[in-house]
Design an enzyme around this catalytic site. Structure first.
Site: not given
Ligand code: GLY
Ligand code: MN
Ligand code: MN
Length: 436
Positions: A34, A238, A255, A266, A345, A349, A356, A380, A384, A408, A410
């Site tokens: 709950d 992720h 990240d 982000d 990827h 975005h 996103h 970004e 990898y 990565r 970003e």
């Molecule tokens: N951390 C999510 C992205 O970079 O889209």
């Molecule tokens: Mn991102």
């Molecule tokens: Mn990110």
């Protein structure tokens, strides 16, 4: 801010003419048994109202003489409020939030039809809650049944997504201010994390330092589960367990972004745990950095959203060919997406109320999305070199020296009238700035 919410509602109403739009607040989400998660309002609902309670419905009726903005809210209830906090109730819904009329949420079925029966269509986004979808469809159905009697009423349901998407895609000055603050807090957190990281520390220690700063600076918390991925963990896009002890000679990929006033940042940085890149790490890192810089250079009004990704893919593919990780002619490798085992990827975005964020990326296959001032996107790219990756038959086995490295980089980039502004540029990304 109330004036801006009103202006957004008016802008929406101008687009829906004789329609009636219905928005529902986000439901409470259960964490376990709950116990509920901290409440976070639905982004469209918040964008149009600034109202942050659950169990609410907003109705916009541009063709109504008096009630153009109607709110259904939880009733005042002293006993419940002692447990779960303040509810504004119907009076404050009108006074503070500017509703022309307000009712309790329990009155929805009784009061809603009067706002629908003269509309030519219902604007509503089908949500995750099937029961509520059914409730709205039920109203639609009974109005269809009685349509012949009135000769008016909705004869279609249209999704609100595309309208809100195009509105939310261009940030106002007030939104930009919140985005800048979300970026500034995350920038401080990443800079601290780079300083704080050393061999022997655990990934969760870094996460704790970062999220401490998010709250300390008045942020709502992480914009999404923070990724603190050392060594081969960086090859899991992720990875959020954040439980490993970091070793000298590894990279750390962080990240993490901050939510501030409902808006998000982000940021990703990848740097050596022990202060020095290995030769292999450095070579791959320089390729990703070059891809990111060249992709960011594409961000200017008139260029396409797609050009940002295409540029990153080209630079990454060229780099992989130069290292012998990919074999073949660049254009063909790109066309056949042979880079995908190493870069799976997208490069960008939209960023805003949602991490996103809403807004389309293309208007059909041959109508690209053109970048415009006020849009904010991430850039970004990454590489990898995932262990045990299944490679195409015409591609070489990956030399083990590269395997297990994940990188990565970003940043959050605002499209300006004459180019772009990197909102997160104060976190270093040059090799010599990351080495200690
Ligand atoms: N951390 C999510 C992205 O970079 O889209
Ligand atoms: Mn991102
Ligand atoms: Mn990110």
């Amino acid at each position: 801010m109330q004036a801006e919410y009103r202006q957004r509602r008016q802008q929406l109403m101008a687009k829906i003419g004789n329609g009636t739009a219905i928005f529902r607040s986000a439901p409470m989400a259960v964490m376990h048994n709950d116990v509920e998660y901290a409440y976070r309002q639905d982004s469209d609902f918040f964008y149009l109202t600034g109202f942050n309670e659950s169990e609410a419905v907003a109705v916009l009726v541009p063709h109504h003489a008096e009630h153009q903005f109607v709110l259904f809210v939880q009733p005042k209830d002293r006993e419940k409020e002692v447990w779960t906090g303040y509810r504004c109730g119907v009076d404050v819904a009108k006074e503070i939030y500017g509703a022309d009329e307000a009712y309790t949420i329990g009155e929805l079925d009784e009061k809603l039809p009067q706002y629908l029966e003269k509309a030519d269509r219902i604007y509503y986004h089908l949500g995750r809650d099937r029961n509520f979808n059914d409730q709205i469809l039920g109203h639609y159905q009974s109005l269809l049944r009685t349509y012949p009697k009135r000769g008016t009423g909705p004869i279609a349901i249209e999704d609100t997504g595309p309208i809100l998407g195009s509105m939310r895609l261009i940030k106002s000055e007030a939104e930009l201010e919140l985005m800048r603050q979300a970026a500034a807090i995350a920038t401080e957190a990443h800079n601290h994390a780079i300083e704080f990281t050393k061999p022997g520390r655990y990934e969760y220690e870094i996460q704790a330092e970062i999220e401490h700063i998010f709250r300390l600076r008045g942020g709502m918390g992480p914009a999404y589960p923070s990724i603190v991925a050392s060594g081969v963990n960086a090859c899991v896009l992720h990875y959020i367990e954040n439980v490993r002890q970091m070793q000298d000679g590894e990279l750390l990929l962080i990240d993490a972004g901050c939510a501030y006033g409902y808006y998000n940042s982000d940021i990703t940085r990848t740097f050596p745990v022990g202060g020095k890149f290995t030769p292999e790490q450095k070579i791959l890192y320089e390729i990703v950095l070059s891809a990111q810089k060249q992709a960011i250079a594409q961000v200017k009004p008139g260029n396409t959203f797609k050009s940002v990704h295409d540029t990153a893919v080209r630079v990454l593919t060229e780099g992989l060919v130069e290292l012998g990780i990919l074999k073949g002619e660049i254009d063909k490798l790109i066309e056949e997406e042979k880079y995908k085992p190493y870069y799976m990827h997208r490069t960008s975005h939209w960023l805003g109320l949602d991490v996103h964020d809403v807004g389309v990326y293309q208007h059909g296959e041959d109508k690209p999305q053109i970048l415009q001032p006020g849009q904010i996107l991430t850039v970004e790219p990454g590489l990898y070199i995932v262990p045990d990756t299944k490679l195409a038959e015409d591609q070489p086995e990956t030399d083990p020296r590269w395997v297990g490295i994940g990188i990565r980089i970003e940043d959050d980039v605002l499209v300006t009238s004459n180019g772009h502004e990197v909102l997160t540029s104060s976190v270093p990304k040059e090799v010599d700035k990351l080495e200690r």
